[in-house]
Design a protein around this motif. Sequence first.
Motif, short mmCIF file in Angstrom:
data_model
loop_
_atom_site.label_atom_id
_atom_site.label_comp_id
_atom_site.label_asym_id
_atom_site.label_seq_id
_atom_site.Cartn_x
_atom_site.Cartn_y
_atom_site.Cartn_z
N ALA B 113 0.86 -1.18 0.00
CA ALA B 113 0.00 0.00 0.00
C ALA B 113 0.90 1.22 0.00
N ALA B 114 0.51 2.21 -0.81
CA ALA B 114 1.31 3.43 -0.89
C ALA B 114 0.52 4.60 -0.31
N ILE B 146 3.58 -4.74 2.67
CA ILE B 146 4.51 -3.62 2.57
C ILE B 146 3.70 -2.33 2.68
N ALA B 147 4.21 -1.40 3.46
CA ALA B 147 3.54 -0.10 3.57
C ALA B 147 4.53 0.98 3.20
N ASP C 123 -1.51 1.03 -4.87
CA ASP C 123 -0.75 -0.20 -4.59
C ASP C 123 0.65 -0.12 -5.19
N GLY C 124 1.15 1.08 -5.36
CA GLY C 124 2.51 1.24 -5.87
C GLY C 124 2.53 1.63 -7.33
N GLN C 125 3.72 2.08 -7.77
CA GLN C 125 3.82 2.58 -9.14
C GLN C 125 4.18 1.46 -10.10
N ILE C 126 3.83 1.67 -11.34
CA ILE C 126 4.06 0.61 -12.32
C ILE C 126 5.53 0.47 -12.71
N GLY C 127 6.29 1.59 -12.64
CA GLY C 127 7.68 1.56 -13.10
C GLY C 127 8.52 0.50 -12.39
N PRO C 128 8.64 0.58 -11.07
CA PRO C 128 9.45 -0.41 -10.36
C PRO C 128 8.90 -1.83 -10.50
#
Lengths: 351, 312, 251, 427
Positions: B113-114, B146-147, C123-128
Amino acid sequence: MTSGKVLIIGGGPSGLESARCVAELGGEAILIEKRERLGGTPDREGYAKLTHHWRDASEAMADMAAAVTSNKNVEVKYNAEVKSMTGSAGNFTVEIEAGGAVESINAGAVIIATGFQHFDPGRATQYYNYYSFPDVITLTDLEKMLKEHNVVRPSNGETPKKIAFIQCVGSRDRQIGNEYCSKVCCGIASKQAIELREQIPDSKVMIFYIDMRMYGYWENEIYWPAQEKYKVNYVKGVISEVLRKGDKLLIRGEDTTMSRPMEVTMDMVVLSVGMEPSAGTRAVAQLMGVQQNKYGFIEAGGAGGLDPVATSQEGIFVAGAASGPSDLDDSIAQAGLAAARAVASVRKVMA
Amino acid sequence: MSNDILVITEHMDGKFSDVSFEMVGKAKELASALGGRAVAVVVGGGVSSNVFASDSTIHIDDAALSQFNPEAYGKVIEALVKEKSPRLVMFGWTATGMDLAAWLSAKLGVPCAAYVKNIGADLTMSCQAYGGKMSADVSPEGDMAIAACLAGSFPVEAGQGSTAATSIASPVALDGLKIKFVEAIKPAGGDVDITAQAKLVSIGRGIGSKDNVELAEELAGKLGATVSSSRPVVDAGWLPRTRQVGKSGLKVKPKLYLMLGISGAPEHLEGMKSAELIIAINTDKKAPIFNVAHYGATADLFEVAEAMLELL
Amino acid sequence: MNIVVAIKHIPSIADDLPVKGNNVDFDSVDFVLNEFDEQSIEQAVLVKEAVGGTVTVVGVDMIGELDAVLHLALAKGADKAVKITGDDPAADSHQQAKWLAEAIKGMSADMVFAGVQASNDLDGQIGPMIAAHLDMPYIGGVSSVEVSDHTATVNKEFAGGIGGKYSVSLPMVVGVQAASKPPRYAPISKVRQVAQTATIEKVSPSGDATSGLAFKKMAPPVVTGHAEMIEGSSKDVAKKIVELLKSKGLA
Amino acid sequence: MAPKFEKVKVVEKEHAVVDGVDISGHWNRMFEQRVITEYTPELIEKVADIPGGESFANCYQCAKCIAVCPVDIVGNYGPRKLYRYAQTGMDLTEAPELWLCTTCKNCLRVCPKEVDMIQIMPAVREQAILAGKFVPAELQQAFENTAKSGNPLGQPQRKRDAWIKDAGVEVPIIKDLARPVDVLWYVGSYPSYHPRGIDAASAAARIFSALGIDFAILGKEEKDDADSQRLAGEKGLFEMMTEYNIETFNKYEWKELMVTGPHELNAFKNVYPKYGFERPVVHYTTFLARYLDQLKPLLKHRVEKKITYHDPCYLGRHNGEYEAPRKLLEAIPGVELVEMQRNRENGYCCGGGGGGMWMDSFTAKHTTMRLSEKRAMEAASTGADVLAVACPFEVSRFADAVKSTGNEHVDVLDILELLDKSIRGEQ
């Protein structure tokens, strides 16, 4: 002994048209031609196309000749030359040599239609190197190539991609003695430029000129289409010299509207040579005692100045380029007039 | 499998960033609820790592890690996480954490999660989304998560302490890396230092065009302030990068922060929310900035700026 | 150089986002190109212009309207456009990254560019993630890229105006913070010309991935504090602000 | 001994370095005449091959265009010269010359070969833009502003009708009116946003109101006509705006479309029909001239001014309206109308057309002075107190130009403002 016949000297376009008109008007004509065939310079030089209507030269000349040879009121003598003349209007006695035999012809009037010859570029004051560089040619040379659809550089037989026309070669030049404008070269160069662009579509064709002199159909049918449709490029500023650069030609001059010198390589250079009186014109004029102008053309215009087919001798008329540079249209118009005037002249005497 | 929480701390020039302490503090709270330990992870050399209030601190002290290198750091952290099997791995949603969190998530097939603002005892995470226009509560499936946490979400003090770190060598070989650190780039000099200014007139995308920056300059001139901006203004080339406030720009704490046409994306808020007086002008009455500013007005920034010029 | 730009078509945040159940109501929002992807496309084209090669733009067609975005990218200098015909407006970053990685696998990419983040990177970026799937190194927060001899030199931005210069042996994935020049204007004439002539390659989605996040709630943030709002016309607002500043000795 | 005169040594090189300074370039002819080493008719054909560019190849160098080209008067330019530059190596798609033409149409007026720069320039510019060739940055900005904001000034769309609240009369917005009107007044971008334009728009609103005209404006729905952007090469942008504008015009019922600006007149009247919009369009001067009988009694206050009128290229040459503006000015009591040397068909361009409005910095590098400055000087030389205009591009251009040429005493006013003065007296 007076005669109702009109003697026409020269079987080119002017002579043919004169003969045809004399016959049409009900007169009798004798046409003498130096060569073994009719058609004059267009035929002899192998002109590809004649304006207007872009008609093929040999075809057009064949038509004109047929109109004459099929006419019973015209007698044609081939391989014939004038040897002497005596008498006056209404009663000329002209001695000719035809096919080796001398004969005497009695005629009431004479039309001189002895034409012109092309200027010899070897006499040019500029260094155009016509006789040194094979790829420097004249309008006449190019005309033959165009007729055969085989425009190549004489030096190597390759198709030229960059072609320059140089205008006013032998014309409008006091040093040469030809101050006059040859009238047709702008048009002929433009016509040939169009044909070049048709036959070699990826060629660059440029015409270097002092000023463009095209009127009548030349403007509408040649000049504008040459530029607008065929993308012929005109550059004001005539070339001063042609030099060799490798296997190319280097033309040097000034581009006057840019006020910049130019040194541009070309594959082929075409000299737009002008007109001079033909040897026949000079000889006939002397023989018949008609006055010539300082260039050797037969002086026309008459005392009043508005008699374009009259010579200094009553009963002797002139038509076409024998009296000065003239295009086909004008030559033929003159020929018709000369015919009318000659027929009128003999009728007056006969009456 | 453990109930431990690994906190990937971050440091630069020998100093740990606030978010490191914030996360350690939060990790302690969560660890005690979960029955695990809060483990601070320090990657890299040249830093004194006995500064956290963590249950333990692991210091992977290797000269090859002295500068941030996403490839090297990623490999080290991946190995460590595999070895420790923690319940939760915490990163900062920062220039460094952003290179690692989602990468690790995809690499290990672990939920991530971001923009995390808060984490509940059941590991439900509250996240900022859609430029701060939304808030989402998500809960990760599986045994590990993961956070990536937004800076400023938790108190700094709770993470500060003096737990002695255990130094270990890198668990993976660090040769043959494709990424090589070349050199640090310091901020270009020559321009004013906006972090030293008492008053800032800060402009955002709403300024519309480069020409309009003049209006802000004029207003700043009258106020004895300096013009700063949000990221889009700099990206558009309307102002130099030295004027950028926010996560990837500079952190400022002026007496006055007058905002023209800035909607208040989390990245910008990170750089200015401790300003003493924040006044925001924006045409969107729902702009997140109004939740942070002390005074706000839903108005046309040009009209307000022009009217202010007449009054000043 | 084979350059690939992975883009994201994301819900526009210009207007309010409607919620349906525990997530955004994707059926009733406008989708726009992620603004960081504008920078990413520009940076990719700049690299191509510097060292030659081709730029392929690839994205997941979230709602069937990706063509316009791809046309714009082509007008700006991209050479090829590929769309992954997912038509799943709810596809998360993990799923998109997997699809993109699968699509990019066959492209022998030397460099893959992606916007450093997007506003829906929950849920995070696509690049990494693409980098993880393709086993390429990744650096994000990049604001300039130079390439020579199959090595890229990139500047990464940290906080506080500090940056780091890295050299990377290609291939790699770059997360673009900002292009080294502002994104160029694509003439509408060009966009329209492209729209009429360009072919967009369609690729079926391949590979499954999930964020592993269960959405419990999606709502506008609970406001803890709020600014004191100054009402009235622009002139009133200006007057009140000036008064406030004067009272605090700030003007 | 006679003084020895030595000629300056000419530099016989195209790439010239004199005293260590590289002076290569087209301007080094002060040292030497660069030799033409190649003719490039293909570069003429390159232009002529672009649809719209055909007539470029027709030039036969008569040079009639040069003397009437407003750009040549302040520089070295003109259609004939462009042809020659192309023939001697200039690729028009890459040359700065591509951006200097204001499409004023004075060359076409005199060209015997109908070399049509009004077609050529937009076509070649479009090719340059499509090919990613050099485009002046300011122009690029105006394109981008138009695409993003709906107007070349980059002002917000929602502020498009902000001016009406200070107009002093009610300016109805057709959407709110919810009924058909006689006249839909398309205000235009500069009258909507530019301070001097707003002056004219407000004056217009007051005049229409005083005449009892049943009119309305589009308000926030109005977007730029983009005709000048089209002429500057961004046809796609023009078409995008055109599609929007036609749709907007067709949403409402009205009898006649009135425009403040000649460029809009040109767009809606001459270009929109190609896109299926064929409705009556009229410039405000033509429109008001119809109301002269009703207008005259309203013109109560004397305006004791010597006025010279500048014919906008797109009202005059492009659309043939020379008399209406003059009739309106002559109707104002006290006005003495004087003509500039170049007027009506031969009126001198202000430099704003064809995208010139947004290229002043660029064109400044290629001309000795701005066209607007040349014209302002001409206006001042008539002894006029007022330079009257009828195009929204012109007010700001000439207001700057009278200042920069030291002719501040000449007021630059739209005809609308002068009529308004006469109706209301000096305010």
